[in-house]
Structures are given as C-alpha cells and as structure tokens.
Design a protein around this motif. Structure first.
Motif, PDB file in Angstrom:
ATOM      1  N   ALA A  42       0.879  -1.174   0.000  1.00 44.17           N
ATOM      2  CA  ALA A  42       0.000   0.000   0.000  1.00 44.17           C
ATOM      3  C   ALA A  42       0.913   1.220   0.000  1.00 44.17           C
ATOM      4  CB  ALA A  42      -0.895  -0.011   1.234  1.00 44.17           C
ATOM      5  N   ARG A  43       0.509   2.267  -0.703  1.00 45.96           N
ATOM      6  CA  ARG A  43       1.386   3.427  -0.879  1.00 45.96           C
ATOM      7  C   ARG A  43       0.559   4.715  -0.816  1.00 45.96           C
ATOM      8  NH1 ARG A  43       4.039   1.396  -5.087  1.00 45.96           N
ATOM      9  NH2 ARG A  43       5.799   0.910  -3.778  1.00 45.96           N
ATOM     10  N   ALA A  44       1.089   5.716  -0.156  1.00 45.90           N
ATOM     11  CA  ALA A  44       0.493   7.055  -0.148  1.00 45.90           C
ATOM     12  C   ALA A  44       1.607   8.042  -0.472  1.00 45.90           C
ATOM     13  CB  ALA A  44      -0.110   7.362   1.216  1.00 45.90           C
ATOM     14  N   GLU A  45       1.353   8.946  -1.423  1.00 46.96           N
ATOM     15  CA  GLU A  45       2.369   9.899  -1.852  1.00 46.96           C
ATOM     16  C   GLU A  45       1.789  11.304  -1.922  1.00 46.96           C
ATOM     17  OE1 GLU A  45       5.199   7.535  -4.960  1.00 46.96           O
ATOM     18  OE2 GLU A  45       3.290   8.246  -5.745  1.00 46.96           O
ATOM     19  N   LEU A  46       2.625  12.285  -1.610  1.00 50.89           N
ATOM     20  CA  LEU A  46       2.244  13.676  -1.853  1.00 50.89           C
ATOM     21  C   LEU A  46       2.489  14.017  -3.315  1.00 50.89           C
ATOM     22  CD1 LEU A  46       3.590  15.490   1.315  1.00 50.89           C
ATOM     23  CD2 LEU A  46       1.230  14.932   0.737  1.00 50.89           C
ATOM     24  N   ALA A  47       3.595  13.537  -3.866  1.00 47.56           N
ATOM     25  CA  ALA A  47       3.926  13.754  -5.272  1.00 47.56           C
ATOM     26  C   ALA A  47       5.100  12.856  -5.640  1.00 47.56           C
ATOM     27  CB  ALA A  47       4.297  15.210  -5.534  1.00 47.56           C
ATOM     28  N   SER A  48       5.202  12.491  -6.935  1.00 46.46           N
ATOM     29  CA  SER A  48       6.350  11.707  -7.389  1.00 46.46           C
ATOM     30  C   SER A  48       6.511  11.842  -8.895  1.00 46.46           C
ATOM     31  CB  SER A  48       6.191  10.229  -7.016  1.00 46.46           C
ATOM     32  OG  SER A  48       5.137   9.638  -7.764  1.00 46.46           O
TER      33      SER A  48
ATOM     34  N   VAL B 294       5.000   7.237   1.602  1.00 47.10           N
ATOM     35  CA  VAL B 294       5.270   6.116   2.500  1.00 47.10           C
ATOM     36  C   VAL B 294       4.646   4.844   1.929  1.00 47.10           C
ATOM     37  CG1 VAL B 294       5.495   7.494   4.588  1.00 47.10           C
ATOM     38  CG2 VAL B 294       3.261   6.661   3.935  1.00 47.10           C
ATOM     39  N   ASP B 295       5.317   3.714   2.146  1.00 44.06           N
ATOM     40  CA  ASP B 295       4.860   2.407   1.685  1.00 44.06           C
ATOM     41  C   ASP B 295       4.658   1.496   2.887  1.00 44.06           C
ATOM     42  OD1 ASP B 295       5.530   3.507  -0.746  1.00 44.06           O
ATOM     43  OD2 ASP B 295       7.278   2.245  -1.070  1.00 44.06           O
ATOM     44  N   THR B 296       3.694   0.582   2.776  1.00 47.56           N
ATOM     45  CA  THR B 296       3.485  -0.449   3.782  1.00 47.56           C
ATOM     46  C   THR B 296       3.195  -1.745   3.038  1.00 47.56           C
ATOM     47  OG1 THR B 296       2.613   1.089   5.417  1.00 47.56           O
ATOM     48  CG2 THR B 296       2.050  -1.226   5.703  1.00 47.56           C
TER      49      THR B 296
ATOM     50  N   LEU C 119       4.716   1.949   7.036  1.00 47.89           N
ATOM     51  CA  LEU C 119       4.711   3.412   6.995  1.00 47.89           C
ATOM     52  C   LEU C 119       6.064   3.985   6.557  1.00 47.89           C
ATOM     53  CD1 LEU C 119       2.576   4.187  10.145  1.00 47.89           C
ATOM     54  CD2 LEU C 119       1.861   4.212   7.746  1.00 47.89           C
ATOM     55  N   GLY C 120       6.618   3.383   5.520  1.00 49.32           N
ATOM     56  CA  GLY C 120       7.872   3.886   4.967  1.00 49.32           C
ATOM     57  C   GLY C 120       9.117   3.462   5.713  1.00 49.32           C
ATOM     58  N   THR C 121       8.963   2.641   6.754  1.00 48.10           N
ATOM     59  CA  THR C 121      10.103   2.173   7.546  1.00 48.10           C
ATOM     60  C   THR C 121      10.222   0.662   7.387  1.00 48.10           C
ATOM     61  OG1 THR C 121       9.796   3.966   9.112  1.00 48.10           O
ATOM     62  CG2 THR C 121      11.078   2.081   9.866  1.00 48.10           C
ATOM     63  N   GLY C 122      11.404   0.177   6.998  1.00 45.38           N
ATOM     64  CA  GLY C 122      11.556  -1.258   6.817  1.00 45.38           C
ATOM     65  C   GLY C 122      12.920  -1.631   6.277  1.00 45.38           C
ATOM     66  N   ILE C 123      12.997  -2.857   5.760  1.00 42.34           N
ATOM     67  CA  ILE C 123      14.255  -3.405   5.293  1.00 42.34           C
ATOM     68  C   ILE C 123      14.021  -4.249   4.047  1.00 42.34           C
ATOM     69  CG2 ILE C 123      14.082  -5.445   6.773  1.00 42.34           C
ATOM     70  CD1 ILE C 123      17.168  -5.208   7.146  1.00 42.34           C
ATOM     71  N   LYS C 124      15.027  -4.284   3.173  1.00 38.51           N
ATOM     72  CA  LYS C 124      15.030  -5.153   2.006  1.00 38.51           C
ATOM     73  C   LYS C 124      16.359  -5.881   1.982  1.00 38.51           C
ATOM     74  CE  LYS C 124      14.586  -5.228  -3.012  1.00 38.51           C
ATOM     75  NZ  LYS C 124      14.364  -4.401  -4.217  1.00 38.51           N
ATOM     76  N   ILE C 125      16.318  -7.189   1.829  1.00 42.26           N
ATOM     77  CA  ILE C 125      17.524  -8.012   1.788  1.00 42.26           C
ATOM     78  C   ILE C 125      17.520  -8.784   0.475  1.00 42.26           C
ATOM     79  CG2 ILE C 125      18.788  -9.892   2.890  1.00 42.26           C
ATOM     80  CD1 ILE C 125      17.374  -9.060   5.522  1.00 42.26           C
ATOM     81  N   GLY C 126      18.594  -8.660  -0.290  1.00 39.16           N
ATOM     82  CA  GLY C 126      18.691  -9.341  -1.574  1.00 39.16           C
ATOM     83  C   GLY C 126      19.889  -8.816  -2.330  1.00 39.16           C
ATOM     84  N   PRO C 127      19.849  -8.890  -3.681  1.00 41.21           N
ATOM     85  CA  PRO C 127      20.956  -8.358  -4.471  1.00 41.21           C
ATOM     86  C   PRO C 127      21.214  -6.884  -4.165  1.00 41.21           C
ATOM     87  CG  PRO C 127      19.473  -9.617  -5.867  1.00 41.21           C
ATOM     88  CD  PRO C 127      18.824  -9.515  -4.513  1.00 41.21           C
ATOM     89  N   GLU C 128      20.162  -6.170  -3.821  1.00 41.32           N
ATOM     90  CA  GLU C 128      20.274  -4.788  -3.357  1.00 41.32           C
ATOM     91  C   GLU C 128      19.650  -4.736  -1.970  1.00 41.32           C
ATOM     92  OE1 GLU C 128      18.480  -0.405  -4.367  1.00 41.32           O
ATOM     93  OE2 GLU C 128      18.698  -1.842  -5.983  1.00 41.32           O
ATOM     94  N   THR C 129      20.448  -4.447  -0.951  1.00 39.77           N
ATOM     95  CA  THR C 129      19.977  -4.387   0.429  1.00 39.77           C
ATOM     96  C   THR C 129      19.716  -2.936   0.792  1.00 39.77           C
ATOM     97  OG1 THR C 129      21.227  -6.369   0.977  1.00 39.77           O
ATOM     98  CG2 THR C 129      20.543  -4.978   2.806  1.00 39.77           C
ATOM     99  N   SER C 130      18.596  -2.694   1.509  1.00 38.22           N
ATOM    100  CA  SER C 130      18.278  -1.316   1.869  1.00 38.22           C
ATOM    101  C   SER C 130      17.583  -1.254   3.225  1.00 38.22           C
ATOM    102  CB  SER C 130      17.390  -0.664   0.809  1.00 38.22           C
ATOM    103  OG  SER C 130      16.141  -1.317   0.733  1.00 38.22           O
ATOM    104  N   ILE C 131      17.667  -0.086   3.836  1.00 38.47           N
ATOM    105  CA  ILE C 131      16.963   0.218   5.075  1.00 38.47           C
ATOM    106  C   ILE C 131      16.188   1.499   4.824  1.00 38.47           C
ATOM    107  CG2 ILE C 131      17.192   0.858   7.500  1.00 38.47           C
ATOM    108  CD1 ILE C 131      19.801  -0.746   7.539  1.00 38.47           C
TER     109      ILE C 131
END
Length: 166
Positions: free
Chosen positions: A104-110, A126-128, A142-154
């Motif tokens: 789920a995603r809410a944006e002001l603009a992109s 923010v994404d959930t 709410l836009g806070t999280g982690i991704k683990i894989g070929p590209e890792t992110s926080i």
C-alpha cells in the motif's frame, strides 16, 4: 561496478537496477507506445495472465489493484516508461513465477522513469507491505523497513539508504 558500493536516499530521490525488472524485459520489449494524462483518477481491477504472446502477458501472474489520486501523466514504449503523479494512494498485490508481494502506498507527489532494469524516482511518500522474489525479501511499515537481496536497503519514514555490491 565490481566491488563498488552504491548508496542513495530514496524517500526523496532513488535510482536502482532491479533483477526482477531485467526479467520483465521479456514481457515489455515489444510494448506499443501509449501516453495518458488525468486530472483526477480512480480505478480498481484484477488480472490473471499466462504464456500469451502479448506484451505484459508472457510471464504467468495474477493480481489485484486499487488507486486514486489528483494529477497523473504517464508514457510508455517498449522497455521505457515515465510517470508523474500528484497526491495519491494505491494498493496492490501480485503473485508471479518470479515473486509475490503486496504493498500500500500514499504519496504527496512523485516523478519516475525506467529503461528496462534501470529506474529513478523522485517523490515524497510512505509504503506499507511485503514482497519476496528474485529481487529479495522486503518488509515496510509506513515507509520504515528493510530489504535483503541483491540490493539491500533500510528505509526510515520514507527515506531509504541502499547498498548494491556487484
């Protein structure tokens, strides 16, 4: 880029090369050109496709989506696409041979642009949700999280720092 690390802030600006989108070139290499613009928009839908020799239907997948917003312009041709959006909210879920997820995603603009597996996005939102597949495992609340894989992110409150070692 062997041995180099790439970092960026994605809540405001993001750029990436995605394994999943590299595979999706099979689905979009012959996509015809299309462009649209909307003042206000809302839509929902479901889909299920598999092994059809048409753009977007070669890789088996099924999903559902809903979205609404104010101001959107989009253009696409082959593996290229660009989009700009004003305030909006959306939700979607998809399962395919290369992964599954719901977000789920809410944006002001992109504003975003992609050329095959290379993408860039500028925006505030923010994404959930969660996903798992060839691109890794991702969980966000709410836009806070982690991704683990070929590209890792926080991610923290819509901003994201990522690292990709190739």
């Amino acid at each position: 880029m062997s041995g180099k690390r790439k970092k960026n802030l994605r809540g405001v600006l993001g750029a990436n090369v995605n394994v999943f989108d590299t595979i999706n070139i099979i689905d979009t290499f012959d996509r015809p050109g299309d462009a649209s613009a909307d003042g206000t928009y809302a839509g929902t839908g479901t889909y299920a496709v598999a092994f059809e020799d048409e753009p977007g239907k070669r890789i088996p997948k099924a999903g559902a989506f809903a979205g609404a917003g104010v101001g959107r312009a989009r253009a696409e041709f082959s593996v290229f696409e660009a989009e700009a959006k004003g305030p909006n909210a959306s939700a979607g879920a998809e399962a395919s041979m290369v992964g599954a997820g719901a977000m789920a995603r809410a944006e002001l603009a992109s504003a975003s642009a992609k050329a095959g597996p290379v993408g860039v996005k500028v925006g505030l939102g923010v994404d959930t949700g969660a996903s798992v597949g060839l691109g890794g495992v991702e969980v966000k609340v709410l836009g806070t999280g982690i991704k683990i894989g070929p590209e890792t992110s926080i991610s923290l409150l819509g901003s994201e720092v990522s690292c990709c070692v190739m």
